[in-house]
Scaffold this motif. Sequence first.
Motif, PDB file in Angstrom:
ATOM      1  N   ALA A 127      -0.381  -6.685   5.019  1.00 18.27           N
ATOM      2  CA  ALA A 127      -0.226  -5.423   4.287  1.00 18.27           C
ATOM      3  C   ALA A 127       1.079  -4.745   4.668  1.00 18.27           C
ATOM      4  CB  ALA A 127      -1.402  -4.490   4.563  1.00 18.27           C
ATOM      5  N   THR A 128       1.870  -4.407   3.664  1.00 20.07           N
ATOM      6  CA  THR A 128       3.091  -3.622   3.853  1.00 20.07           C
ATOM      7  C   THR A 128       2.849  -2.236   3.281  1.00 20.07           C
ATOM      8  OG1 THR A 128       4.626  -5.477   3.845  1.00 20.07           O
ATOM      9  CG2 THR A 128       5.493  -3.358   3.117  1.00 20.07           C
ATOM     10  N   THR A 129       3.111  -1.217   4.052  1.00 15.73           N
ATOM     11  CA  THR A 129       2.789   0.147   3.657  1.00 15.73           C
ATOM     12  C   THR A 129       4.052   0.962   3.461  1.00 15.73           C
ATOM     13  OG1 THR A 129       0.775   0.003   4.987  1.00 15.73           O
ATOM     14  CG2 THR A 129       1.438   2.189   4.247  1.00 15.73           C
ATOM     15  N   ARG A 130       4.178   1.588   2.302  1.00 14.27           N
ATOM     16  CA  ARG A 130       5.286   2.510   2.019  1.00 14.27           C
ATOM     17  C   ARG A 130       4.728   3.915   2.163  1.00 14.27           C
ATOM     18  NH1 ARG A 130       8.705   6.193   1.256  1.00 14.27           N
ATOM     19  NH2 ARG A 130      10.443   5.970  -0.234  1.00 14.27           N
ATOM     20  N   VAL A 131       5.164   4.621   3.192  1.00 14.39           N
ATOM     21  CA  VAL A 131       4.653   5.967   3.456  1.00 14.39           C
ATOM     22  C   VAL A 131       5.665   7.007   3.004  1.00 14.39           C
ATOM     23  CG1 VAL A 131       3.343   5.085   5.424  1.00 14.39           C
ATOM     24  CG2 VAL A 131       5.552   6.169   5.814  1.00 14.39           C
ATOM     25  N   VAL A 158       0.836  -1.197   0.000  1.00 16.65           N
ATOM     26  CA  VAL A 158       0.000   0.000   0.000  1.00 16.65           C
ATOM     27  C   VAL A 158       0.872   1.249   0.000  1.00 16.65           C
ATOM     28  CG1 VAL A 158      -1.782   1.290   1.253  1.00 16.65           C
ATOM     29  CG2 VAL A 158      -1.811  -1.217   1.252  1.00 16.65           C
ATOM     30  N   VAL A 159       0.508   2.230  -0.802  1.00 16.33           N
ATOM     31  CA  VAL A 159       1.190   3.532  -0.826  1.00 16.33           C
ATOM     32  C   VAL A 159       0.362   4.521  -0.015  1.00 16.33           C
ATOM     33  CG1 VAL A 159       1.968   5.459  -2.253  1.00 16.33           C
ATOM     34  CG2 VAL A 159       2.236   3.106  -3.077  1.00 16.33           C
ATOM     35  N   ALA A 160       0.997   5.210   0.938  1.00 15.02           N
ATOM     36  CA  ALA A 160       0.295   6.207   1.767  1.00 15.02           C
ATOM     37  C   ALA A 160       1.051   7.526   1.722  1.00 15.02           C
ATOM     38  CB  ALA A 160       0.172   5.714   3.204  1.00 15.02           C
ATOM     39  N   TRP A 161       0.352   8.589   1.367  1.00 12.98           N
ATOM     40  CA  TRP A 161       0.940   9.936   1.317  1.00 12.98           C
ATOM     41  C   TRP A 161       0.345  10.808   2.412  1.00 12.98           C
ATOM     42  CZ3 TRP A 161       0.738  11.325  -4.637  1.00 12.98           C
ATOM     43  CH2 TRP A 161       1.734  10.603  -5.310  1.00 12.98           C
ATOM     44  N   GLY A 162       1.062  11.871   2.741  1.00 10.44           N
ATOM     45  CA  GLY A 162       0.627  12.757   3.810  1.00 10.44           C
ATOM     46  C   GLY A 162      -0.536  13.649   3.435  1.00 10.44           C
ATOM     47  N   LEU A 202       6.590  13.065   4.173  1.00  6.04           N
ATOM     48  CA  LEU A 202       5.656  13.966   4.850  1.00  6.04           C
ATOM     49  C   LEU A 202       4.753  13.182   5.794  1.00  6.04           C
ATOM     50  CD1 LEU A 202       4.373  16.724   5.280  1.00  6.04           C
ATOM     51  CD2 LEU A 202       2.959  16.318   3.251  1.00  6.04           C
ATOM     52  N   PHE A 203       4.292  12.021   5.371  1.00  2.31           N
ATOM     53  CA  PHE A 203       3.481  11.190   6.246  1.00  2.31           C
ATOM     54  C   PHE A 203       4.283  10.797   7.483  1.00  2.31           C
ATOM     55  CE2 PHE A 203       1.704   7.397   7.996  1.00  2.31           C
ATOM     56  CZ  PHE A 203       0.350   7.426   7.719  1.00  2.31           C
ATOM     57  N   ARG A 204       5.527  10.397   7.268  1.00  2.00           N
ATOM     58  CA  ARG A 204       6.400  10.024   8.394  1.00  2.00           C
ATOM     59  C   ARG A 204       6.498  11.139   9.419  1.00  2.00           C
ATOM     60  NH1 ARG A 204      11.665  10.563   5.993  1.00  2.00           N
ATOM     61  NH2 ARG A 204      11.178  12.742   6.485  1.00  2.00           N
ATOM     62  N   GLU A 227      -8.078   7.650   4.980  1.00  2.00           N
ATOM     63  CA  GLU A 227      -8.687   6.521   4.268  1.00  2.00           C
ATOM     64  C   GLU A 227      -7.683   5.400   4.000  1.00  2.00           C
ATOM     65  OE1 GLU A 227     -12.195   8.995   1.897  1.00  2.00           O
ATOM     66  OE2 GLU A 227     -10.540   8.098   0.783  1.00  2.00           O
ATOM     67  N   THR A 228      -6.440   5.765   3.673  1.00  3.38           N
ATOM     68  CA  THR A 228      -5.449   4.727   3.377  1.00  3.38           C
ATOM     69  C   THR A 228      -5.126   3.897   4.609  1.00  3.38           C
ATOM     70  OG1 THR A 228      -4.485   6.082   1.606  1.00  3.38           O
ATOM     71  CG2 THR A 228      -3.153   4.280   2.461  1.00  3.38           C
ATOM     72  N   ILE A 229      -4.993   4.539   5.771  1.00  2.00           N
ATOM     73  CA  ILE A 229      -4.733   3.789   7.010  1.00  2.00           C
ATOM     74  C   ILE A 229      -5.922   2.895   7.329  1.00  2.00           C
ATOM     75  CG2 ILE A 229      -4.172   3.984   9.460  1.00  2.00           C
ATOM     76  CD1 ILE A 229      -2.006   4.882   7.420  1.00  2.00           C
ATOM     77  N   ALA A 230      -7.124   3.405   7.107  1.00  2.00           N
ATOM     78  CA  ALA A 230      -8.320   2.583   7.314  1.00  2.00           C
ATOM     79  C   ALA A 230      -8.301   1.371   6.392  1.00  2.00           C
ATOM     80  CB  ALA A 230      -9.575   3.414   7.061  1.00  2.00           C
ATOM     81  N   GLN A 231      -7.865   1.565   5.156  1.00  2.00           N
ATOM     82  CA  GLN A 231      -7.773   0.461   4.205  1.00  2.00           C
ATOM     83  C   GLN A 231      -6.803  -0.610   4.708  1.00  2.00           C
ATOM     84  OE1 GLN A 231      -5.677   1.470   0.686  1.00  2.00           O
ATOM     85  NE2 GLN A 231      -5.919  -0.527  -0.260  1.00  2.00           N
ATOM     86  N   VAL A 232      -5.648  -0.190   5.237  1.00  2.00           N
ATOM     87  CA  VAL A 232      -4.662  -1.142   5.749  1.00  2.00           C
ATOM     88  C   VAL A 232      -5.246  -1.950   6.908  1.00  2.00           C
ATOM     89  CG1 VAL A 232      -2.423  -1.351   6.906  1.00  2.00           C
ATOM     90  CG2 VAL A 232      -2.691   0.230   4.985  1.00  2.00           C
TER      91      VAL A 232
END
Length: 595
Positions: free
Chosen positions: A282-286, A230-234, A289-291, A243-248
């Motif tokens: 699920a592996t998430t690449r954030v 999963v790709v997550a942006w800030g 900015l999200f970090r 929404e992306t965190i909810a998806q994970v």
Amino acid sequence: MKNTQIRLGLHTMGEPPVDDRLVEYLVALTRLENPGGPSLRESVAGVLGVDYERMLDAPGEYDETLGMTYGEAADEVYETSSDLVRTLADHGFDVPESETDAAPGDETTINLLIVDIDPLGDARVRGGAHDELRDALRFIAEEAAPRVRGAEAEIPRTADALAGEYVPPGGSGAPTRGGVDLLPTGRNFYTLDPRKVPAKAAWDVGREIADGTLARHHDEEGEYPEEIGVVAWGTPTVRTRGETIAQVLATMGVKPVWTDAGRIDDVQPVPLDELGRPRVDATTRVSGLFRDAFPQAASVIHDAVDAVVDLDEPHEMNYVKKHVEEETEALTAEGHDDPGAAAKHRVFTTRPGGYGAGTNKAVDEGNWDTAADLADVYVQWGGYALGSRGTASAAHDAFERRLGNVEATVKIEDTMEQDEFDSSDWYAFHGGFITAVTEVAGEEPASYVGDSSDPDNVDVYTNEEKVRKAMRARVLNPDWLDSMEEHGYKGAGDLSKTVDVALGWDATTGVVSDRLWRDVAEKYALDDDRANWMRDVNPWALESITDTLLEAVDRGLWDADEATIDELRDRNLTVDGDIEERASDGPTEVPGDDD
């Protein structure tokens, strides 16, 4: 394609849209329901007698009562919406609601505008639709239009900010996603409490995307994936409240527990009999900015992993537990210092203080020969595990292990205001993820895009479908291409950037077909009128475009015919000559947008 929002040109600071662009923008802003205003699209559909849900879900279906397909009905809804807003604009958005409110010189009223609309075919007006449309038009005239006009304050407000003076605050998000109240622009926007990510509304949407993604994969592959990437942006996290965190979380079969104040207090596994499927890893690449902005959200994912691993469930129904336990055993045998912790890494980012995925840097600079080179860059840049307290530490081996297990990748796109060709970051993060998994796992993963631009009507596409849709809807759209000529040097530069992004998508995923490359060449470089315009306002952009197209040929991404290659080389030599001539003539003034 019919529901795709096509923007024209660029926003000029301090200048609100006018004329047709104002009408189109207001229609886009009120496409969905807003606080205080019903959906213009849905209310117009009701007055025309169109089943709104069928119109969205089954555009190719023919309806006997309407006498047309739902896709054709969608066109009628859009044209009627535009005509109504255009009439409001022609009257300065000062249209009385009824004849009793009208002055002697008033030519029409909102009531007259509505009753003049006839249902399509033999359809009947949906009950209450007239009242909803009246409210929608009133909202446009009294709220939406004045807020859009507020963009006139952008330059004075910016000057105030630079002078250290007070700038009024305002919310942040996507105005076309039911966020008219986020306007006007030119305000000191605030984001959200990171302890409330994901919010309850975001959970509903993220869960639906997770379920839709896994269901589509199961339908097409015959089984659920054991692990997704999963790709997550800030910035999208700010817009959607997570929404992306909810998806994970939903992918793992875990739901948040909120306090009365809306903060995340804990996570709770969903029972398997209620979930109805295995818990998928699920592996998430954030992003960087999200970090920096949402370390608490990463902690929620860590909590979810811990909760799921502790469950007494069989491996075939709990892939998270399966992978953690198998990896812990393998790392223990290898003598790893902390095998349990290493096996649980699920959130990865770039090094502390770093930003980006790196893949676009390699593509832009030409520092790659094969996809394996791009995969190496992706692993090196993204191989930092984000801990539960927000600290990032080198964990490249763990990242590679996770990539080797991924069977599908997913990225949520939450707004129609942007698409895959707006920035190289799109292919750098998602395309790079796909490339890295392909090289590490030895097999290309399925890749999906969750579309939540309409939170009430989310959909799941393949990445190839979404990229090619963006190419047809905007990149190759003559209206968009023509609109960029209004912006001179900057407009030409953005066309060049778009072609660069196309190269990046093809380098990482191979989704740009030979036909699409040919269309890009014909519309961007080989169209004489467009080429002559760029030679005049920004020859460096045309040089870059022809260089990039020839690079696509040289790298085997595009099997172009010899005649096309010769034309591109000739155009490239011509513009090189233009640039040399400018240099020999001394400094040249760059034309502005108004020249």
